[in-house]
Design a protein around this motif. Structure first.
Motif, PDB file in Angstrom:
ATOM      1  N   LEU A  99      35.914 -62.557 -39.579  1.00 19.33           N
ATOM      2  CA  LEU A  99      35.364 -63.770 -40.193  1.00 19.33           C
ATOM      3  C   LEU A  99      33.846 -63.689 -40.293  1.00 19.33           C
ATOM      4  CD1 LEU A  99      37.560 -66.479 -38.439  1.00 19.33           C
ATOM      5  CD2 LEU A  99      37.757 -65.665 -40.796  1.00 19.33           C
ATOM      6  N   ALA A 100      33.193 -63.268 -39.226  1.00 16.88           N
ATOM      7  CA  ALA A 100      31.733 -63.176 -39.224  1.00 16.88           C
ATOM      8  C   ALA A 100      31.242 -62.164 -40.265  1.00 16.88           C
ATOM      9  CB  ALA A 100      31.236 -62.782 -37.828  1.00 16.88           C
ATOM     10  N   ASN A 104      31.190 -63.643 -43.730  1.00 16.66           N
ATOM     11  CA  ASN A 104      30.393 -64.864 -43.874  1.00 16.66           C
ATOM     12  C   ASN A 104      31.223 -66.139 -43.896  1.00 16.66           C
ATOM     13  OD1 ASN A 104      27.911 -63.433 -44.010  1.00 16.66           O
ATOM     14  ND2 ASN A 104      28.435 -62.865 -46.092  1.00 16.66           N
ATOM     15  N   VAL A 105      32.283 -66.164 -43.091  1.00 18.81           N
ATOM     16  CA  VAL A 105      33.106 -67.366 -42.947  1.00 18.81           C
ATOM     17  C   VAL A 105      32.634 -68.088 -41.695  1.00 18.81           C
ATOM     18  CG1 VAL A 105      35.436 -68.247 -42.602  1.00 18.81           C
ATOM     19  CG2 VAL A 105      35.059 -66.237 -44.050  1.00 18.81           C
ATOM     20  N   LYS A 106      32.220 -69.340 -41.850  1.00 19.35           N
ATOM     21  CA  LYS A 106      31.745 -70.109 -40.701  1.00 19.35           C
ATOM     22  C   LYS A 106      32.934 -70.570 -39.880  1.00 19.35           C
ATOM     23  CE  LYS A 106      27.561 -71.550 -42.869  1.00 19.35           C
ATOM     24  NZ  LYS A 106      26.383 -72.260 -42.519  1.00 19.35           N
ATOM     25  N   PHE A 107      32.812 -70.446 -38.564  1.00 18.95           N
ATOM     26  CA  PHE A 107      33.893 -70.848 -37.669  1.00 18.95           C
ATOM     27  C   PHE A 107      33.324 -71.154 -36.294  1.00 18.95           C
ATOM     28  CE2 PHE A 107      33.283 -66.357 -37.129  1.00 18.95           C
ATOM     29  CZ  PHE A 107      33.455 -66.131 -35.773  1.00 18.95           C
ATOM     30  N   ASP A 108      34.101 -71.861 -35.525  1.00 18.52           N
ATOM     31  CA  ASP A 108      33.776 -72.152 -34.130  1.00 18.52           C
ATOM     32  C   ASP A 108      34.931 -71.681 -33.271  1.00 18.52           C
ATOM     33  OD1 ASP A 108      31.315 -73.493 -34.512  1.00 18.52           O
ATOM     34  OD2 ASP A 108      32.396 -75.304 -35.094  1.00 18.52           O
ATOM     35  N   PHE A 144      29.756 -65.408 -30.633  1.00 22.83           N
ATOM     36  CA  PHE A 144      29.961 -65.858 -31.996  1.00 22.83           C
ATOM     37  C   PHE A 144      29.477 -67.281 -32.256  1.00 22.83           C
ATOM     38  CE2 PHE A 144      33.044 -62.387 -31.734  1.00 22.83           C
ATOM     39  CZ  PHE A 144      32.704 -61.683 -32.868  1.00 22.83           C
ATOM     40  N   SER A 145      28.820 -67.908 -31.298  1.00 22.57           N
ATOM     41  CA  SER A 145      28.329 -69.271 -31.543  1.00 22.57           C
ATOM     42  C   SER A 145      27.006 -69.216 -32.298  1.00 22.57           C
ATOM     43  CB  SER A 145      28.153 -70.024 -30.222  1.00 22.57           C
ATOM     44  OG  SER A 145      27.137 -69.440 -29.459  1.00 22.57           O
ATOM     45  N   ASP A 146      26.736 -70.275 -33.031  1.00 25.00           N
ATOM     46  CA  ASP A 146      25.480 -70.360 -33.761  1.00 25.00           C
ATOM     47  C   ASP A 146      24.336 -70.479 -32.763  1.00 25.00           C
ATOM     48  OD1 ASP A 146      26.629 -70.263 -36.260  1.00 25.00           O
ATOM     49  OD2 ASP A 146      26.835 -72.428 -36.402  1.00 25.00           O
ATOM     50  N   LYS A 172      32.860 -66.778 -27.059  1.00 27.58           N
ATOM     51  CA  LYS A 172      32.262 -68.035 -27.519  1.00 27.58           C
ATOM     52  C   LYS A 172      30.747 -67.882 -27.611  1.00 27.58           C
ATOM     53  CE  LYS A 172      33.388 -71.793 -25.591  1.00 27.58           C
ATOM     54  NZ  LYS A 172      33.736 -72.803 -24.614  1.00 27.58           N
TER      55      LYS A 172
END
Length: 58
Positions: free
Chosen positions: A20-21, A24-28, A51-53, A48
């Motif tokens: 996903l990253a 460029n797919v945004k996810f949490d 891959f967190s913002d 977590k």
């Protein structure tokens, strides 16, 4: 908003999160309150964090 639940090991979650990253797919990654070993809990927490913002600077 839609949700996708990944069932499997931390390694499966990392594989999907990386895909996903890279696309460029945004996810949490949300907390999972399942019954996991301490080792898996540490791996999930690492994912977590990985891959967190980043927190924007003020």
């Amino acid at each position: 908003m839609a949700k996708i639940e990944i069932k499997g090991s931390p390694e499966e979650l990392e594989r999907v999160a990386t895909f996903l990253a890279n696309n460029n797919v945004k996810f949490d990654i949300a907390n999972d309150y399942g019954n996991h070993s301490l080792e898996d809990l540490e791996k999930y927490e690492h994912l977590k964090t990985m891959f967190s913002d980043p927190v924007p600077e003020k």
